[in-house]
Design a protein around this motif. Sequence first.
Motif, PDB file in Angstrom:
ATOM      1  N   ASP A 247      59.458 -38.445  25.655  1.00 50.87           N
ATOM      2  CA  ASP A 247      59.333 -37.707  24.462  1.00 50.87           C
ATOM      3  C   ASP A 247      57.437 -36.738  23.763  1.00 50.87           C
ATOM      4  O   ASP A 247      57.895 -38.055  23.040  1.00 50.87           O
ATOM      5  CB  ASP A 247      60.332 -37.422  23.294  1.00 50.87           C
ATOM      6  N   GLY A 272      61.430 -35.918  18.870  1.00 54.16           N
ATOM      7  CA  GLY A 272      62.609 -35.222  19.172  1.00 54.16           C
ATOM      8  C   GLY A 272      62.863 -33.522  20.130  1.00 54.16           C
ATOM      9  O   GLY A 272      64.246 -33.174  20.617  1.00 54.16           O
ATOM     10  N   THR A 275      65.471 -36.270  24.431  1.00 51.48           N
ATOM     11  CA  THR A 275      65.963 -37.765  23.992  1.00 51.48           C
ATOM     12  C   THR A 275      65.773 -38.005  25.491  1.00 51.48           C
ATOM     13  O   THR A 275      67.360 -37.656  25.663  1.00 51.48           O
ATOM     14  CB  THR A 275      67.133 -36.934  22.974  1.00 51.48           C
ATOM     15  N   PRO A 280      66.093 -40.394  20.738  1.00 53.36           N
ATOM     16  CA  PRO A 280      65.628 -39.745  19.587  1.00 53.36           C
ATOM     17  C   PRO A 280      64.126 -41.207  19.552  1.00 53.36           C
ATOM     18  O   PRO A 280      64.914 -42.289  19.977  1.00 53.36           O
ATOM     19  CB  PRO A 280      65.799 -40.000  18.427  1.00 53.36           C
TER      20      PRO A 280
END
Length: 597
Positions: A247, A272, A275, A280
């Motif tokens: 991420d 976000g 993921t 997250p």
Amino acid sequence: MTSLIMSARDLEFLLYEWLDTARLTEREYYREHSRETFDQVLELSQELATKYFAPHNRAGDLQEPTFDGEKVHILPEVGHALRAFAEAGLIGAAMSERVGGMQLPHTVFTACMAWFYAANVATTSYPMLTMGNANLLAAHASPEQIEQFVAPMIEGRYFGTMALSEPQAGSNLADITTRAEPQDDGTYRVFGRKMWISGGDHDLSENIVHLVLAKIPGGPAGTRGISLFIVPKFIPAQGDSAPERNDVVLAGINHKMGWRGTVNTAPVFGDGAFTPGGRPGAVGYLVGEPHRGLAYMFHMMNEARLGIGLASTALGYTGYLKALDYARTRPQGRPAGAKGGPQVPIVDHPDVRRMLLAQKSYAEGALALQLFCATLIDDLRSATTDSARTRAETLLRVLTPIAKSWPSQWCLAANDLAIQVHGGAGYTRDYDVEQHYRDNRLNPIHEGTHGIQSLDLLGRAVTADNGAALSLLLDTIGETIATAGATGDAELGHFGDDLALATQRIATSTALLWKSGDPQLALANSAAYLEACGHVVLAWIWLEQAIAAHGHASAFHDGKRAAARYFYRWELPRTTPLFDLLDSLDRTTLDLDPASL
């Protein structure tokens, strides 16, 4: 044909006639090498820089990276050059055989890198960052992390970055807010925004290894609470699984006046968009111990500071060579007092020769300083006694801020003069010198501004251990002065006398500044202190080169003597008013009310 990128002859002089780099092969650490292997890798570097890096230098400037919201697009020639660099084994050339490197002396590798920085500083930034990243991990990471991340970087399959600055913090790392939340599996989830991250996203490699400074919740405040994390763009595959996108995304890219071929990014960690593992946050791996991240990062930061010093030097050097070539081939005007006759090359005009000699003194002096610092790194790695290693570490501590900042100020001045030598043509994109100036203008800011380096020099380096580093530097300069006197050459003796007076001014001014008992007052004029000390150090470096040239009769060695003469007559006297200012304990900037500006 003589290269306009870098001078192979000057590198030969510095490596073998001055520094006697071949002696390093007598040490166990470098025993597998020889003068022949040194020359081979230098020739290879010249060839690769000339064939793959220099040709797209202008194109990379005109066609800078773009970002379409999802992907960064970079000139294809950049990837071609980097593959050639990696396939030649240069990423790990100066690294230990323990991690897959070829254990080349750092002095020789610094000379190699001068070719690449001069040919194309923007493209060279990618391996520079990767090597710094790999060196840090090789020194501080776990064996598993070294195998997983360092080995692919040495192979050129992964590239690396350093992710320090944030939009609200800039150089003040105590104020970073990026956080790393510990997970049950021993990893961390990283959340935060970084800014000014060179090489922060691209498709030039299979993966990008971000070294990220972040704070673990509940840790100490300020810089004492900073930890260091590996946050890769792709999480390496486990078993038969495919690599998973981490991420890490971009908020955008920055557009600078120089180094435009280096993508400069604003990355977001834990946005976000992805993921990994269904949770997250960007997956990060702690390097070393918690809360020691800034200490670890200084390993890469100090290496990068010397790298920026070398980049500044190389840009000033190639600008000088191109200005010299232009001056020799551009006919214009006639000698003073001439009533007629053909035009003469502008190099025949004394003021043009002044500008060229100034550039030569800045660029060749800076290159010699970079190589001298590289010898200290070699001593740290391979010297046979503790005292020799301690000496190298101490000298390097005090010289690093100068080796970073002096070239980024004075080789930029060389680029300015290169434009002036070109006249009206120098301000056009038809000639390289305007781009060299723009590229070099970033370097007084890269890896710590002049102000930050001056605070480091006056506030830490010269005061640590009761001034041990400064005392050692002045003693070392004193040894050169004694050698100059022993030659029996009157001019070298005069240079030594002038240098002795200048070193005494350093000692006196340093004592006066700290005798005030007011740290703010002592540091208020630290930029002037850095500039004055830098010029004295470069005068020492020029005396060293003049001694090495003594007794040799050739145009090349005459040029060394002329540049040393110029520096002592035109440049070293600049330090007198700077030291006078420092000794006066001037409060002008300290007492100024910002509202008055």
